[in-house]
Scaffold this motif. Sequence first.
Motif, PDB file in Angstrom:
ATOM      1  N   LEU A  83       0.817  -1.202   0.000  1.00 25.66           N
ATOM      2  CA  LEU A  83       0.000   0.000   0.000  1.00 25.66           C
ATOM      3  C   LEU A  83       0.855   1.257   0.000  1.00 25.66           C
ATOM      4  O   LEU A  83       0.524   2.248  -0.666  1.00 25.66           O
ATOM      5  CB  LEU A  83      -0.930  -0.004   1.214  1.00 25.66           C
ATOM      6  N   GLN A  84       1.970   1.221   0.754  1.00 23.75           N
ATOM      7  CA  GLN A  84       2.872   2.370   0.749  1.00 23.75           C
ATOM      8  C   GLN A  84       3.478   2.587  -0.628  1.00 23.75           C
ATOM      9  O   GLN A  84       3.577   3.725  -1.097  1.00 23.75           O
ATOM     10  CB  GLN A  84       3.971   2.158   1.788  1.00 23.75           C
ATOM     11  N   ASN A  85       3.899   1.491  -1.279  1.00 26.51           N
ATOM     12  CA  ASN A  85       4.444   1.622  -2.632  1.00 26.51           C
ATOM     13  C   ASN A  85       3.400   2.145  -3.613  1.00 26.51           C
ATOM     14  O   ASN A  85       3.709   2.958  -4.492  1.00 26.51           O
ATOM     15  CB  ASN A  85       4.979   0.269  -3.114  1.00 26.51           C
ATOM     16  N   GLU A  86       2.165   1.703  -3.444  1.00 26.47           N
ATOM     17  CA  GLU A  86       1.108   2.178  -4.330  1.00 26.47           C
ATOM     18  C   GLU A  86       0.851   3.659  -4.114  1.00 26.47           C
ATOM     19  O   GLU A  86       0.659   4.417  -5.070  1.00 26.47           O
ATOM     20  CB  GLU A  86      -0.164   1.387  -4.078  1.00 26.47           C
ATOM     21  N   GLU A  87       0.853   4.106  -2.858  1.00 22.09           N
ATOM     22  CA  GLU A  87       0.628   5.514  -2.573  1.00 22.09           C
ATOM     23  C   GLU A  87       1.757   6.369  -3.139  1.00 22.09           C
ATOM     24  O   GLU A  87       1.520   7.438  -3.719  1.00 22.09           O
ATOM     25  CB  GLU A  87       0.510   5.722  -1.067  1.00 22.09           C
ATOM     26  N   ALA A  88       3.015   5.887  -2.966  1.00 25.16           N
ATOM     27  CA  ALA A  88       4.149   6.627  -3.523  1.00 25.16           C
ATOM     28  C   ALA A  88       4.072   6.676  -5.042  1.00 25.16           C
ATOM     29  O   ALA A  88       4.388   7.698  -5.660  1.00 25.16           O
ATOM     30  CB  ALA A  88       5.453   5.983  -3.074  1.00 25.16           C
ATOM     31  N   ALA A  89       3.645   5.567  -5.651  1.00 30.99           N
ATOM     32  CA  ALA A  89       3.515   5.546  -7.112  1.00 30.99           C
ATOM     33  C   ALA A  89       2.427   6.498  -7.588  1.00 30.99           C
ATOM     34  O   ALA A  89       2.565   7.152  -8.628  1.00 30.99           O
ATOM     35  CB  ALA A  89       3.223   4.125  -7.589  1.00 30.99           C
ATOM     36  N   ARG A  90       1.351   6.594  -6.822  1.00 30.02           N
ATOM     37  CA  ARG A  90       0.278   7.518  -7.196  1.00 30.02           C
ATOM     38  C   ARG A  90       0.759   8.964  -7.123  1.00 30.02           C
ATOM     39  O   ARG A  90       0.460   9.781  -8.009  1.00 30.02           O
ATOM     40  CB  ARG A  90      -0.938   7.316  -6.300  1.00 30.02           C
ATOM     41  N   LYS A  92       3.824   9.996  -7.419  1.00 32.72           N
ATOM     42  CA  LYS A  92       4.758  10.204  -8.519  1.00 32.72           C
ATOM     43  C   LYS A  92       4.028  10.339  -9.839  1.00 32.72           C
ATOM     44  O   LYS A  92       4.418  11.136 -10.708  1.00 32.72           O
ATOM     45  CB  LYS A  92       5.748   9.033  -8.573  1.00 32.72           C
ATOM     46  N   LEU A  93       2.958   9.571 -10.011  1.00 32.38           N
ATOM     47  CA  LEU A  93       2.179   9.656 -11.250  1.00 32.38           C
ATOM     48  C   LEU A  93       1.516  11.010 -11.380  1.00 32.38           C
ATOM     49  O   LEU A  93       1.441  11.594 -12.477  1.00 32.38           O
ATOM     50  CB  LEU A  93       1.137   8.538 -11.280  1.00 32.38           C
ATOM     51  N   GLN A  98       1.435  16.253 -14.126  1.00 37.21           N
ATOM     52  CA  GLN A  98       1.521  17.710 -14.139  1.00 37.21           C
ATOM     53  C   GLN A  98       2.643  18.185 -15.050  1.00 37.21           C
ATOM     54  O   GLN A  98       2.499  19.168 -15.777  1.00 37.21           O
ATOM     55  CB  GLN A  98       1.728  18.223 -12.710  1.00 37.21           C
ATOM     56  N   ARG A  99       3.763  17.490 -14.988  1.00 36.06           N
ATOM     57  CA  ARG A  99       4.870  17.862 -15.865  1.00 36.06           C
ATOM     58  C   ARG A  99       4.540  17.559 -17.319  1.00 36.06           C
ATOM     59  O   ARG A  99       4.930  18.292 -18.231  1.00 36.06           O
ATOM     60  CB  ARG A  99       6.133  17.125 -15.455  1.00 36.06           C
ATOM     61  N   ALA A 100       3.827  16.449 -17.558  1.00 32.28           N
ATOM     62  CA  ALA A 100       3.491  16.085 -18.937  1.00 32.28           C
ATOM     63  C   ALA A 100       2.589  17.118 -19.587  1.00 32.28           C
ATOM     64  O   ALA A 100       2.635  17.320 -20.805  1.00 32.28           O
ATOM     65  CB  ALA A 100       2.829  14.713 -18.970  1.00 32.28           C
ATOM     66  N   ASN A 101       1.762  17.770 -18.767  1.00 26.18           N
ATOM     67  CA  ASN A 101       0.897  18.805 -19.337  1.00 26.18           C
ATOM     68  C   ASN A 101       1.693  19.991 -19.868  1.00 26.18           C
ATOM     69  O   ASN A 101       1.245  20.706 -20.766  1.00 26.18           O
ATOM     70  CB  ASN A 101      -0.097  19.287 -18.276  1.00 26.18           C
TER      71      ASN A 101
END
Length: 306
Positions: A83-90, A92-93, A98-101
């Motif tokens: 769950l921690q890895n998923e939250e960190a991945a979210r 980062k995504l 935001q940068r991709a925009n």
Amino acid sequence: MPLGTLDRTPPPFFKQGPSALSKLMVCSALALFLMVADARFKITQPVRSAMATVLFPVQWLAMRPVLGVRTVQDYFTSLSTALQNEEAARRKLVMQSQRANQVEQLTLENNQLRKLLQLRDRLNTTTQTAEVLYDAADPYTRKVIIDKGMAQHIEPGSPVIDESGVLGQVTRVHPLISEITLVTDTEQAIPVINTRTGVRGITYGDAGRYGSGGLELRYMAANADVQPGDLLTTSGVDGVYPPGIPVAKVARVERRADSAFAKIVCHPQARVDGARHVMVLRPLLSQIPPRPAPEDPAPVVRRGRK
């Protein structure tokens, strides 16, 4: 008993071969000859390639239990860690979205400016994915072995990256595997640029001093504008690494009065101790067209006076 029937040879206890000093001199001379011959004529490279090809099935079988243990460990990862890895991945995504925009608009402006200034288009780098098989056996170097080689058109000198930054460079290629020297190896040097100030420099591997893996930004003046947290990326001036790939972050800056240079310790961005899947890039130098040969000057015809 006739004397002719007696065995006059000495017993094995008294038999002596060449002395230990003679053996040492012969072996030392042979070793020196092989080292010089390998350095000048590369006579051991075919032997290394043949041995690597023959031993590859054995290495593959030996790695099966290790990969099995890794699979079991990954399977039994705790729910909280997942769950921690998923939250960190979210998170980062979200940051990447935001940068991709902004990237599309910046890319459009960049292309318009390059056309306006009539600059050459940036080179497109071809890539290949690979998997890290194991670490090299040499304890004095920082190297890993990947599962791609000459059969997959891997070239010596190709840069290698992971999802976080520059991992190293291909230093030896065999038919089925390749050797990657990590950025923390003492023989690795990468031209970088400080993204905050735009100042160029060179990072050197210094794993022996700073624990499991470290880098050092050398030959920077003691009063240089370098601060902890500065991001160092590839500058692209060496013709090997594409520009803009993260290399390291500045961790500590020591300015001493008895030295004209600052001691700058950096931490690599790539996972030098735990990378499993990497990407091999094609060197930029192989994509740049060769420099045209200089033209012969036109002969000067001198006319004599009448």
